[in-house]
Write an enzyme that holds these catalytic residues in place. Structure first.
Site, PDB file in Angstrom:
ATOM      1  N   CYS A 241       0.789  -1.066  -0.040  1.00 14.65           N
ATOM      2  CA  CYS A 241      -0.045  -0.032  -0.089  1.00 14.65           C
ATOM      3  C   CYS A 241       0.810   1.248   0.004  1.00 14.65           C
ATOM      4  CB  CYS A 241      -0.893  -0.064   1.083  1.00 14.65           C
ATOM      5  SG  CYS A 241       0.027  -0.003   2.879  1.00 14.65           S
TER       6      CYS A 241
ATOM      7  N   GLU B 226      -2.432   1.158  -4.419  1.00 18.87           N
ATOM      8  CA  GLU B 226      -2.078  -0.213  -3.937  1.00 18.87           C
ATOM      9  C   GLU B 226      -1.538  -1.007  -5.154  1.00 18.87           C
ATOM     10  OE1 GLU B 226      -3.295  -1.264  -0.899  1.00 18.87           O
ATOM     11  OE2 GLU B 226      -2.535  -3.132  -0.718  1.00 18.87           O
TER      12      GLU B 226
END
Ligand SMILES: C[S@@+](CC[C@H](N)C(=O)[O-])C[C@H]1O[C@@H](n2cnc3c(N)ncnc32)[C@H](O)[C@@H]1O
Length: 365
Positions: free
Chosen positions: A322, A356
């Site tokens: 992330c 992400e």
């Protein structure tokens, strides 16, 4: 002004561009950052532009006798929020009702300062934060949860009250198959459900010649359970006791029989692979695993140098990240022995600069 009247001011959504330009912005950013280690195609998986967040937190701010949802705004400490377009529709619908109930009760309103919401397919949970002794308002809180038809947790320093269930049930559709999960309110959850489904499906489709899987940072089994049906056996570790408890339940819910979950810090797991003995491993022989793939999904800080050194022992690495900056730092090292074969971006957070990534790497022969 863009898709929301608070855009750019509430401190959460900051990317004020039409959605197709957001995609270009994110792709360009990632291409620039990773261009030297990967020259292939960056696949991009988009999200619905609104209603995508299944977890959201707001402040509750008292002004004179009134009460508002707030965010720590970019220009204003307590920016009043009367709508949030990115939250799941169940949360969006509930927010005004909860606020009214709080406003209409002096006891419930007194010293409440925050509200968190989690919505799954069939459940909704509200967490209210108080600067007062919540034991004094137990009855009012019970009535509130019943009036709204929600699960409710109230928290104040050192105290927690639960009305209804603290566990949420979710179901994900992965490549046409339904997977069921249960998790607790404090668990890490992927905040964008439909993008999460795409992430798991993409990983599954890109697994080549599976034998056994080692998964680090597995949470309550979000990836582990669907992936287990592709592998002969799975060994998965996670530091959180509650997450492991739920991971075991999730195995039962889905009939997954080939997973060994370890409640273990990643550093300890690496020591175990280096021959240090642990009580928790007394029934598991690590040498029984023929690990063809390792999947890592670490927190934002990325992988430590030791974990990077460890995962480089394996032929196939799947890295879920992330945080592109720590991913880049880790890949600079991993790419000394491995080649990036696939790189995909998943837009869990439209209207923000976050992205992400999932990267698949293969060891050079
Ligand atoms: C980004 S989340 C990923 C969870 C899971 N893969 C998912 O998709 O829901 C990272 C997880 O790593 C766990 N974690 C953090 N530090 C850890 C450590 N040192 N060792 C093992 N697990 C850790 C956290 O509890 C959290 O569940």
């Amino acid at each position: 002004m863009g898709f929301c009247k608070h855009l750019g001011e509430c401190g959460s959504c900051t990317l004020n561009l039409p959605y197709y330009e957001q995609i270009s912005y994110k792709k360009e950013f990632i291409k620039e950052l990773f261009g030297q280690i990967y020259s292939g195609d960056f696949e991009f998986f988009g999200s619905s532009k609104t209603g995508y967040r299944i977890r959201a937190e707001f402040g509750l701010y008292h002004e004179k006798n009134d009460l508002f949802y707030t965010m720590n705004g970019t220009k204003q400490r307590h920016l009043k929020i009367d709508e949030c377009l990115k939250v799941d529709s169940k949360i969006a619908n509930l927010m005004p009702h909860l606020l009214n109930e709080l406003k209409n009760s002096d006891k419930l309103k007194f010293k409440v300062f925050g509200a968190e919401f989690i919505a799954t397919k069939n459940d909704i949970l509200v967490i209210l934060l108080y600067h007062r002794n919540i034991l004094e308002i137990q009855n009012e809180l019970l009535n509130l949860s019943q009036n709204l038809g929600v699960n409710l947790i109230a928290r104040s320093r050192g105290k927690k009250l639960v009305f209804g269930s603290e566990n949420l049930n979710e179901s994900l559709l992965i490549n046409g198959r339904e997977f069921k999960y249960t998790f607790e309110s404090g668990a890490f959850i992927q905040p964008n459900k439909s993008v999460n489904e795409q992430m798991i499906s993409w990983v599954l489709k890109n697994i080549d010649r599976p034998k056994d899987l080692l998964e680090m940072y597995c949470g309550y089994g979000n990836f582990t359970i669907p992936l287990s049906f592709k592998f002969r056996a799975v060994l998965a570790n996670e530091i959180s006791k509650n997450a492991i408890k739920n991971a075991l339940k999730n195995c039962e819910l889905n009939g997954a029989l080939n997973i060994e979950f370890l409640r273990m810090d990643s550093d300890d797991l690496m020591s175990a692979f280096n021959g240090v003995s642990f009580n928790r491993l007394k029934d598991i022989n690590l040498n029984d695993f023929d690990i063809s793939h390792i999947l890592v999904d670490p927190p934002r800080a990325g992988l430590s140098k030791e974990v990077v050194r460890f995962i480089k022992n394996y032929e196939n690495i799947i890295y879920v990240s992330c945080n592109p900056l720590t991913l880049k730092e880790n890949l600079d090292e991993i790419c000394k022995t491995h080649k990036v074969v696939k790189f995909a971006l998943f837009d869990q957070f439209p209207h923000t600069k976050h992205v992400e990534s999932i990267v698949i790497l293969k060891k050079y022969k």
